[in-house]
Design a protein around this motif. Sequence first.
Motif, PDB file in Angstrom:
ATOM      1  N   TRP A  55      29.358  13.699   6.035  1.00  0.00           N
ATOM      2  CA  TRP A  55      27.754  13.511   5.927  1.00  0.00           C
ATOM      3  C   TRP A  55      27.992  11.927   5.057  1.00  0.00           C
ATOM      4  O   TRP A  55      27.171  11.322   5.550  1.00  0.00           O
ATOM      5  CB  TRP A  55      27.038  14.458   5.078  1.00  0.00           C
ATOM      6  CG  TRP A  55      25.695  14.214   5.314  1.00  0.00           C
ATOM      7  CD1 TRP A  55      24.794  13.720   4.261  1.00  0.00           C
ATOM      8  CD2 TRP A  55      24.869  14.641   6.356  1.00  0.00           C
ATOM      9  NE1 TRP A  55      23.555  13.512   4.590  1.00  0.00           N
ATOM     10  CE2 TRP A  55      23.323  13.966   6.145  1.00  0.00           C
ATOM     11  CE3 TRP A  55      24.913  14.852   7.798  1.00  0.00           C
ATOM     12  CZ2 TRP A  55      22.443  14.147   6.994  1.00  0.00           C
ATOM     13  CZ3 TRP A  55      23.842  14.928   8.648  1.00  0.00           C
ATOM     14  CH2 TRP A  55      22.748  14.588   8.233  1.00  0.00           C
ATOM     15  N   ALA A 111      28.969   9.211   7.156  1.00  0.00           N
ATOM     16  CA  ALA A 111      27.948   8.887   8.207  1.00  0.00           C
ATOM     17  C   ALA A 111      26.848   8.353   7.584  1.00  0.00           C
ATOM     18  O   ALA A 111      26.384   7.063   8.228  1.00  0.00           O
ATOM     19  CB  ALA A 111      27.435  10.240   8.867  1.00  0.00           C
ATOM     20  N   TYR A 140      33.386  16.920  11.452  1.00  0.00           N
ATOM     21  CA  TYR A 140      33.378  17.934  10.606  1.00  0.00           C
ATOM     22  C   TYR A 140      34.479  19.116  11.182  1.00  0.00           C
ATOM     23  O   TYR A 140      35.329  19.654  10.833  1.00  0.00           O
ATOM     24  CB  TYR A 140      32.312  18.661  10.428  1.00  0.00           C
ATOM     25  CG  TYR A 140      32.340  19.893   9.712  1.00  0.00           C
ATOM     26  CD1 TYR A 140      32.466  19.773   8.111  1.00  0.00           C
ATOM     27  CD2 TYR A 140      32.244  21.351  10.333  1.00  0.00           C
ATOM     28  CE1 TYR A 140      32.532  21.265   7.505  1.00  0.00           C
ATOM     29  CE2 TYR A 140      32.611  22.429   9.510  1.00  0.00           C
ATOM     30  CZ  TYR A 140      32.499  22.398   8.365  1.00  0.00           C
ATOM     31  OH  TYR A 140      32.514  23.676   7.363  1.00  0.00           O
ATOM     32  N   LEU A 168      20.102  14.010  14.287  1.00  0.00           N
ATOM     33  CA  LEU A 168      20.292  13.793  13.039  1.00  0.00           C
ATOM     34  C   LEU A 168      19.107  13.480  11.994  1.00  0.00           C
ATOM     35  O   LEU A 168      19.125  14.016  10.728  1.00  0.00           O
ATOM     36  CB  LEU A 168      21.230  12.586  12.816  1.00  0.00           C
ATOM     37  CG  LEU A 168      22.121  12.597  11.697  1.00  0.00           C
ATOM     38  CD1 LEU A 168      23.291  13.570  11.928  1.00  0.00           C
ATOM     39  CD2 LEU A 168      22.787  11.385  11.240  1.00  0.00           C
ATOM     40  N   SER A 206      26.755   9.366  14.759  1.00  0.00           N
ATOM     41  CA  SER A 206      25.933  10.248  15.651  1.00  0.00           C
ATOM     42  C   SER A 206      25.897  11.529  15.451  1.00  0.00           C
ATOM     43  O   SER A 206      26.654  11.887  14.523  1.00  0.00           O
ATOM     44  CB  SER A 206      26.278   9.786  17.003  1.00  0.00           C
ATOM     45  OG  SER A 206      27.478  10.414  17.297  1.00  0.00           O
ATOM     46  N   ALA A 207      24.687  12.230  15.913  1.00  0.00           N
ATOM     47  CA  ALA A 207      24.832  13.898  15.458  1.00  0.00           C
ATOM     48  C   ALA A 207      26.055  14.416  16.112  1.00  0.00           C
ATOM     49  O   ALA A 207      26.648  15.302  15.342  1.00  0.00           O
ATOM     50  CB  ALA A 207      23.614  14.309  16.149  1.00  0.00           C
ATOM     51  N   GLY A 217      26.384  21.869  15.863  1.00  0.00           N
ATOM     52  CA  GLY A 217      25.860  20.741  15.733  1.00  0.00           C
ATOM     53  C   GLY A 217      25.816  19.901  14.313  1.00  0.00           C
ATOM     54  O   GLY A 217      26.384  20.775  13.491  1.00  0.00           O
ATOM     55  N   SER A 218      25.079  18.894  14.185  1.00  0.00           N
ATOM     56  CA  SER A 218      25.037  18.351  12.739  1.00  0.00           C
ATOM     57  C   SER A 218      24.389  18.867  12.154  1.00  0.00           C
ATOM     58  O   SER A 218      24.225  18.788  10.547  1.00  0.00           O
ATOM     59  CB  SER A 218      24.342  16.779  12.876  1.00  0.00           C
ATOM     60  OG  SER A 218      23.018  16.793  13.796  1.00  0.00           O
ATOM     61  N   VAL A 258      29.102  13.601  13.976  1.00  0.00           N
ATOM     62  CA  VAL A 258      29.223  14.178  12.572  1.00  0.00           C
ATOM     63  C   VAL A 258      29.825  15.555  12.694  1.00  0.00           C
ATOM     64  O   VAL A 258      30.524  16.268  12.101  1.00  0.00           O
ATOM     65  CB  VAL A 258      27.676  14.317  11.883  1.00  0.00           C
ATOM     66  CG1 VAL A 258      27.494  15.345  10.753  1.00  0.00           C
ATOM     67  CG2 VAL A 258      27.415  12.867  11.361  1.00  0.00           C
ATOM     68  N   ALA A 259      29.142  16.271  13.927  1.00  0.00           N
ATOM     69  CA  ALA A 259      29.711  17.800  14.137  1.00  0.00           C
ATOM     70  C   ALA A 259      31.145  17.728  14.501  1.00  0.00           C
ATOM     71  O   ALA A 259      32.082  18.308  14.016  1.00  0.00           O
ATOM     72  CB  ALA A 259      28.951  18.251  15.181  1.00  0.00           C
ATOM     73  N   VAL A 301      26.445  21.139  10.200  1.00  0.00           N
ATOM     74  CA  VAL A 301      27.225  20.387   8.937  1.00  0.00           C
ATOM     75  C   VAL A 301      26.304  20.424   7.728  1.00  0.00           C
ATOM     76  O   VAL A 301      26.982  20.546   6.634  1.00  0.00           O
ATOM     77  CB  VAL A 301      27.511  19.074   9.607  1.00  0.00           C
ATOM     78  CG1 VAL A 301      28.233  18.291   8.573  1.00  0.00           C
ATOM     79  CG2 VAL A 301      28.657  19.246  10.636  1.00  0.00           C
TER      80      VAL A 301
END
Length: 309
Positions: free
Chosen positions: A222, A225, A193, A251, A185-186, A203-204, A189-190, A207
């Motif tokens: 990334w 994901a 990281y 995303l 998910s967005a 947020g994503s 991912v954030a 990244v």
Amino acid sequence: MLAGSVIALDVGGTTIKGAVLDSTGTALAEASWPTGRDRGPDAVVDAILAALGELQGHPAAHDAQAVGLVVPGVVDTRTGYAVWSENLCWRDVPLRDLAARRTGLPVAFGHDVRTGGLAETRVGAGRGAANVLFVPIGTGIAAAIVMDGRVLEADGYAGEIGHLDVGHGEACACGGRGCLEAIASAAAVARRYEARSGEAVHGSAGVVTAMLAGDAIAAEVWREAVEALASALAAAVALLAPERIVLGGGLSLAGDVLVGPLAAELERRLTFHRRPEFVLATLGDRSGCLGAALLARDLLVSQNPPRAV
Ligand SMILES: [Zn+2]
């Protein structure tokens, strides 16, 4: 087409979006309110009913014929109950009846993602295709499955692609392990990281920016994901054979940075299967409201079928 406006309401985890739309689907008025989920499920229901009352009081709604109301979680469109939502913490709320009592209008009740998928299929990126998988990737991941032109409901349980086990073993908010949403998910991912790099990121999108600037940790997060998404979509393609996969949510704003590697990873996992075309959602965060308006129009048509001539 029946004349008169409809009132549409899309209840999200943080914001309730509302609109009054005319018979062509044009928004005559729009508004938004905080969902207020930190004040508990009863306060959220109160906020929904207050929002409906406010929209109904707008001059554009003077000829309103119906309401379309969409909410997240498990939604039973036959009984009109919001069965469960992890985000809004409610259980078995008879929302359709509450909304009908508040407005005195017929209420079409639906699920936010499935209804968004309906909107993307009828008037957005899925237009012209009968078999579409709409996958918004934001705070969570869900899917609307449109097969032969119909949105699959399964009593409200269909489409939970975010909670498909893709084998990474990490814990998910649902209580499971290995869920797609926990890694792709967005928000994930954030979060992943930040955990791995020790650096805050916006947020994503942050990244993606770091990855494009050569950050190896961002590239790794990334890639993980994308591989997880490809695994889940490969299962969906084998089962459902969509012609088109519409990617939405935060995303998907990465555009080609997401679509290119994802299409390549999916291709590696397929053999004889029908290849879906990847497209980006075009309705953005309006898809829920537009879909709610479509549900309201469909309800009016079903109640007033055109006379045979
Ligand atoms: Zn899960």
